[in-house]
Enzyme design. Structure first.
Site, mmCIF file in Angstrom:
data_model
loop_
_atom_site.group_PDB
_atom_site.id
_atom_site.type_symbol
_atom_site.label_atom_id
_atom_site.label_comp_id
_atom_site.label_asym_id
_atom_site.label_seq_id
_atom_site.Cartn_x
_atom_site.Cartn_y
_atom_site.Cartn_z
ATOM 1 C CD GLU A 332 -2.470 1.281 2.723
ATOM 2 O OE1 GLU A 332 -3.409 2.082 2.842
ATOM 3 O OE2 GLU A 332 -2.081 0.543 3.655
ATOM 4 C CG HIS A 333 1.292 3.563 2.891
ATOM 5 N ND1 HIS A 333 0.773 4.787 2.523
ATOM 6 C CD2 HIS A 333 0.335 2.973 3.650
ATOM 7 C CE1 HIS A 333 -0.432 4.936 3.040
ATOM 8 N NE2 HIS A 333 -0.727 3.841 3.732
#
Length: 436
Positions: A332-333
């Protein structure tokens, strides 16, 4: 924090890290549980939402109490200090600026060949339901990153749902952010029941055709289920996760601090360091306790669980191998903390967001830069993107043929129409005349 060497990690442990919370979300028991709640809300509407909000959130609401009124919004401004209001406004402005830059023109047309003009028209969806979690804290930033691009897109109806706090109130910072964005339809309800309410509509809540919002595995499972009722869900926003690719040039203190950013969200979060330097991984592990000790007890417990359950450090041979693992994991990040982050950037194919350098921490992406912070999780960055203005726009193709253009394409229509045995297709051009 455990340190693993890639190639020596037990296959089942590596798969657990790669799958993270996906197995919990898709468990048959959880799906069955949320399906029963959703079916009940479909049948009983507001009464079921009120019942589940009391059962799971410990808050007794009246039918009138589902919707947040203007009086509570005015009170929210009194509860939020000037510094926080300014931070909310600044975060909104940067998100607005980024999405306005990203928004395509409403109509683009180009003559692709003589007599053939084609293009695309972008129009916003009519309405969207925004779910804002609150079980593990207050998240006005989540509302900002989801609602601001919808406002920029021109969505006419934006509806927000958030679980109530223990005293029955809605988070005041979320209410202020909503008011700053002009969003007035705000409801408080249990997460799963509230999502069901938006999917079907009730006496109090409107029905929406598009849903978005992160949450725990139950909330994410509910979003999966309501899609079978004709509701589209934007992206796959499950429990948060992060990965840092770092080489020996990175500051280990900053690495430790940035690992804690997403890890403190919850025990089902994930935080991974991937590095070709075993010494660096050890230094980060040594520094983590001093920063963990500075967190409140609950956040410390969340971070420790996230680092041990789905996280840790993985030692690889090269930065290229680290990038390959990132593409497999599809975080995601993703932060790149290498000597030349732009060179490493070229190796990355799958990530919800990519933050370059150690002066771009995850917290900056979450709060202040304006780039989307609502991002696909659990490997879905391989096939989808974060929530931006593009998420709320529909692309409709537009084309125009002149008589000359139709004559140029007529042989193609005739030959393919005859082969596929669609005589009306062929007659449609033959009847117009012109050269065969």
């Amino acid at each position: 924090m455990e340190i693993y060497r890639l190639g020596q990690v037990a296959p089942e442990r590596l798969q657990e890290i790669l799958r993270r919370s996906r197995a919990e979300i898709f468990s048959p028991e959880r799906i069955a549980h949320v399906r029963a709640i959703i079916g009940d809300v479909h049948l009983r509407g507001d009464a079921a939402i009120i019942e589940y909000t009391q059962r799971f959130d410990g808050v007794a609401l009246s039918p009138d109490g589902l919707r947040v009124d203007r009086r509570e919004i005015r009170q929210a401004y009194e509860a939020v200090d000037g510094g926080l209001r300014a931070a909310l406004a600044s975060s909104i402005e940067r998100a607005r600026r980024y999405n306005e830059w990203l928004r395509p023109p409403g109509l683009t047309l180009e003559e692709l060949e003589p007599g053939l003009t084609a293009g695309v028209k972008y129009t916003p969806v009519a309405g969207v339901g925004v779910y804002v979690p609150s079980g593990k804290g207050a998240f006005p930033s989540t509302f900002i990153t989801l609602a601001t691009p919808a406002v920029v897109a021109g969505v006419e109806e934006i509806v927000a749902v958030l679980p109530p706090r223990k005293d029955g109130s809605a988070d005041p910072a979320v209410l202020v952010a909503a008011d700053l964005l002009g969003v007035s339809q705000i409801f408080r309800a249990n997460g799963v029941a509230g999502i069901a309410g938006l999917a079907f509509g009730t006496a109090t809540m409107p029905r929406v055709e598009l849903l978005v919002g992160p949450g725990n595995p139950y909330v994410t499972a509910a979003q999966i289920v309501v899609q079978s009722y004709g509701v589209r869900v934007l992206s796959f926003l499950g429990p948060t996760e992060s990965m840092i690719i770092a080489d020996e040039s990175a500051d280990p203190d900053r690495l430790a601090l940035d690992l804690l950013n997403e890890a403190e969200h919850g025990a089902d979060s994930a935080a991974l360091l991937v590095t070709p330097s075993a010494a660096q991984a050890e230094e980060v592990r040594e520094r983590l306790p001093r920063y963990l000790d500075r967190l409140p007890a609950q956040r410390r417990e969340f971070a420790e669980a996230a680092l041990s359950r789905y996280g840790g450090a993985i030692v690889v041979d090269t930065v290229e191998e680290a990038a390959a693992l990132a593409n497999q994991y599809a975080p995601e990040h993703l932060q790149i903390a290498t000597r030349d982050p732009y060179a490493t950037l070229g190796l990355i194919r799958n990530a919800g967001e990519i933050l370059l350098g150690q002066d771009t921490p995850f917290s900056a992406g979450n709060y202040a830069i304006g780039v989307p912070a609502a991002l696909p999780t659990s490997g879905f960055a391989r096939v989808t993107s974060g929530v931006t203005v593009l998420s709320y726009l529909k692309a409709t193709s537009v084309a125009h043929l002149t008589a000359e253009g139709l004559a140029r394409v007529r042989p193609v229509i005739e030959r393919l129409g005859r082969y596929e045995e669609f005589p009306a297709h062929v007659l449609a051009v033959e009847a117009r005349g012109g050269p065969a």
